[in-house]
Design a protein around this motif. Sequence first.
Motif: not given
Length: 217
Positions: A96-97, A140-146, A163-167, A172-174
């Motif tokens: 998934d990741l 949308p990226v935050r939702d997918r990562a969560a 916080d499931a959105h931390v991913l 994105v940052g990396s």
Amino acid sequence: MGERTESNQTAAGQPPARGRPRDAERDRALLEATVQVLQESGYGGLTTAAVAKRAGVSTATLYRRWRSKEDLVVGTAVRWASDLGPQPDTGGLEGDLAALLRDKADTLEGPGGRLLHVLIGESAHNEALARVLDTAIIQPVRDRAATVVRRAVARGDIPPLEDAHVLADLVVGSMVSLLFLTPDAAHRATADDSTSGEAAIRELLPFLLRALGARPT
């Protein structure tokens, strides 16, 4: 026809439906032309006349769809984001990741990356573009990562996160740092005949698995 600058956008950056049915191919040509002109000239240098010429249509045709240059850019971002497919469930956190990272790499190296450059630069002093940057691209990226995190927790791959959105922040940052801001990213990629995105995925995937507390398989 002079450039229109007033903001009359409708909900989600979409123009109102009126008159005869829209031509989907013409719409797509205008959206693709918008991205191309943005890449060449930036937001400040973009004009509706230049976009219409690149798309091979009249400015009147463009104005029947978008009322101003701001509406056009917002509409382009919203339409592009809506074309992204759902995040697949591969059955495991690593898969998934990897899929999430690959999707973000493809985004940043394609039209979405060019749009992101423009929206980030303009959003500091343009509320409409800041809003679409958040709702059409970041959320949308935050939702997918969560979703990836929740699946992994449910499977027992990782311990629960507060916080499931931390991913999303990590991904994105990396990715932005490696693909937009790191001078030697292209050199690292060509050294083994891979793209910058593929090189970034190989570099980030083990780190993110450890950061999320993935249990050894």
